[in-house]
Design an enzyme around this catalytic site. Structure first.
Site, PDB file in Angstrom:
ATOM      1  N   HIS A 145       0.865  -1.177   0.000  1.00 48.01           N
ATOM      2  CA  HIS A 145       0.000   0.000   0.000  1.00 48.01           C
ATOM      3  C   HIS A 145       0.903   1.229   0.000  1.00 48.01           C
ATOM      4  CE1 HIS A 145      -2.868   2.963   1.647  1.00 48.01           C
ATOM      5  NE2 HIS A 145      -3.837   2.131   1.336  1.00 48.01           N
ATOM      6  N   ASP A 156       2.923  -4.281   8.240  1.00 41.36           N
ATOM      7  CA  ASP A 156       1.613  -3.650   8.051  1.00 41.36           C
ATOM      8  C   ASP A 156       0.553  -4.746   8.139  1.00 41.36           C
ATOM      9  OD1 ASP A 156      -0.755  -2.615   7.065  1.00 41.36           O
ATOM     10  OD2 ASP A 156       0.094  -1.863   5.193  1.00 41.36           O
ATOM     11  N   GLN A 215      -4.619  -5.457   6.677  1.00 43.47           N
ATOM     12  CA  GLN A 215      -5.501  -6.387   5.967  1.00 43.47           C
ATOM     13  C   GLN A 215      -5.493  -7.783   6.571  1.00 43.47           C
ATOM     14  OE1 GLN A 215      -7.571  -5.609   3.443  1.00 43.47           O
ATOM     15  NE2 GLN A 215      -6.938  -3.470   3.443  1.00 43.47           N
ATOM     16  N   LYS A 230     -10.904  -1.393   9.841  1.00 49.21           N
ATOM     17  CA  LYS A 230     -10.892  -2.633   9.059  1.00 49.21           C
ATOM     18  C   LYS A 230     -11.157  -3.843   9.941  1.00 49.21           C
ATOM     19  CE  LYS A 230      -7.574  -0.663   5.790  1.00 49.21           C
ATOM     20  NZ  LYS A 230      -8.501  -0.314   4.715  1.00 49.21           N
ATOM     21  N   CYS A 264      -4.628   2.368  -3.889  1.00 47.13           N
ATOM     22  CA  CYS A 264      -3.425   2.899  -3.231  1.00 47.13           C
ATOM     23  C   CYS A 264      -2.257   1.935  -3.400  1.00 47.13           C
ATOM     24  CB  CYS A 264      -3.685   3.171  -1.752  1.00 47.13           C
ATOM     25  SG  CYS A 264      -4.858   4.493  -1.458  1.00 47.13           S
TER      26      CYS A 264
END
Length: 417
Positions: A134, A211, A214, A237, A375
């Site tokens: 991202h 990260d 997700q 999320k 993104c």
């Protein structure tokens, strides 16, 4: 509605999607005269009643600023806020709440870490990211590299959408200082094998930044088992509110890093001669925090913990499997990212159709997806497309909704054939 209960070996249902859907009031509505089919969970997931009630109760009954109020409401608000921090610690299996910092989300967390590590970088040092990141895990590192003379190098991906191990091994070297990777790709759904990559990096003294935005909606990460130095995610999320997220960092590294912002909670003592910093985690939490949102995040974690997580994962896998079965029913449809290990995310294109047109036409049928570059422009360049259409599923979606998506795509393809 199709029953998506997942059976255990004894044949008993362990996950009842119909019951779960009743916890999400937003799903019970119509869009353009059609029942809502919400398939944009990768961008932002919906919120259960438990989260809505927790935030409402906070504002109605206990709101005050936290930590220094010498009164009952201040104590109650502080208890609720710090209780949410403990829930995040448990969710990530961090060693201490000192290692859990509330942020505005994943993007702010990565910027905080990048700025905090900048002092370690020298000209010629290297920061490894991947081609599937991202923008939030690319741009902050580029900004720091420009300041320090370091270089940002991308690990390549395969056509199937997996990290290329040969590329990783060739790039990880003596000048590597930071490895910043996504746990799960927001475009491809690929679950990256980050544990062995972290182990390789640690053997060379490389700091690892993961990260997890997700990943966390689909399963609970264990930061101690992973061995990473930093891990971050956004609440919205994770079926929680917007405007808040969490950063895990190893205490030793956080102690060594300078504060990211100044003022408010992050100070110990201020004078015109010298200011000293507060202890962890408050050293990185300047100003009044998002208290109600943190409470909402804690409620989201409680809600997820109340579910059968094994059944939840099986239900989501069944959604993706059904979607994969139906791809061949839409002429000209091509899935972008076919990794063997994925969360239920499907990015795709249809020959002769622009992604934004697909999204608009699906919306007319009550089906909400995401379109564009997500993104992740470098990844779009790799695949040679301006963007994709993306359907991202959550455990409250049904097999019937998957079939509705493909029925709609068939209609759109016939219309433009």
């Amino acid at each position: 509605m199709t029953d998506l209960s997942v059976a255990n070996k004894a044949g008993k249902a362990t996950f009842d999607v119909d019951a779960v859907r009743r916890d999400f009031p937003i799903l019970d509505q119509q869009i353009n005269g059609k029942p809502l089919v919400y398939l944009d969970n990768g961008a932002s997931a919906q919120k259960p009643v438990a989260v809505l009630d927790a935030m409402d109760r906070y504002y109605r009954e206990i709101h005050s600023n936290v930590h220094r109020g010498a009164h009952t409401l201040g104590d109650r608000a502080t208890s609720a806020f710090e209780g949410a921090r403990e829930k995040v610690r448990s969710f990530l299996n961090a060693e201490s709440t000192r290692e859990i910092i509330f942020t505005r989300g994943t993007t702010e967390a990565i910027n905080l870490i990048a700025n905090g590590l900048a002092g370690r970088l020298r000209p010629g040092d290297e920061i490894l990211v991947s081609h599937m990141e991202h923008h939030a895990n690319i741009v902050p590192w580029q900004m720091i590299a420009e300041r320090t003379g370091a270089r940002v190098l991308p690990v390549q991906v395969t056509p199937q959408g997996e990290l290329d191990p040969d590329s990783f091994n060739s790039l990880l070297g003596d000048r590597t200082r930071i490895l910043a990777l996504t746990h799960v790709s927001n475009v491809l759904g690929t679950i990256n094998p980050i544990a062995p990559l972290i182990e390789q990096a640690r053997a060379r003294g490389v700091i690892t930044v993961i990260d997890g935005a997700q990943a966390v909606p689909h399963y609970k990460p264990d930061v101690r088992a992973l061995g990473c130095d930093f891990y971050m995610f956004s609440a919205h999320k994770l079926f929680g509110p917007t405007g808040v997220g969490a950063l895990y960092g190893k205490a030793q590294l956080l102690e060594e890093m300078p504060p990211y912002q100044g003022g408010g909670e992050m100070i110990e003592r201020v004078s015109f001669e010298r200011t000293t910093w507060n202890t962890l985690p408050y050293k990185f939490e300047a100003g009044t925090p998002a208290i109600a949102e943190a409470v909402g995040l804690g409620a989201a974690i409680d809600y997820l913990d109340s579910l059968d997580r094994t059944g939840l994962e099986a239900a989501e896998n069944a959604l993706l499997a059904r979607a994969n079965e139906l791809v061949e029913t839409v002429p000209g449809m091509e899935v972008i990212g076919t990794a063997s290990n994925k969360v239920p995310v499907m990015s795709f294109k249809i020959a002769g159709l622009h992604p934004s047109d697909i999204g608009t036409l699906l919306d007319q049928q009550g089906i909400e997806i995401r379109t564009g570059h997500h993104c992740a422009m470098p990844l779009m360049d790799f695949y040679g497309v301006p963007g994709t259409a993306r359907a991202s599923f959550a455990f409250y979606n049904t097999q019937q909704e998957v079939e509705q998506l493909f029925t709609a795509l068939q209609k759109i393809q016939r219309l433009f054939a």
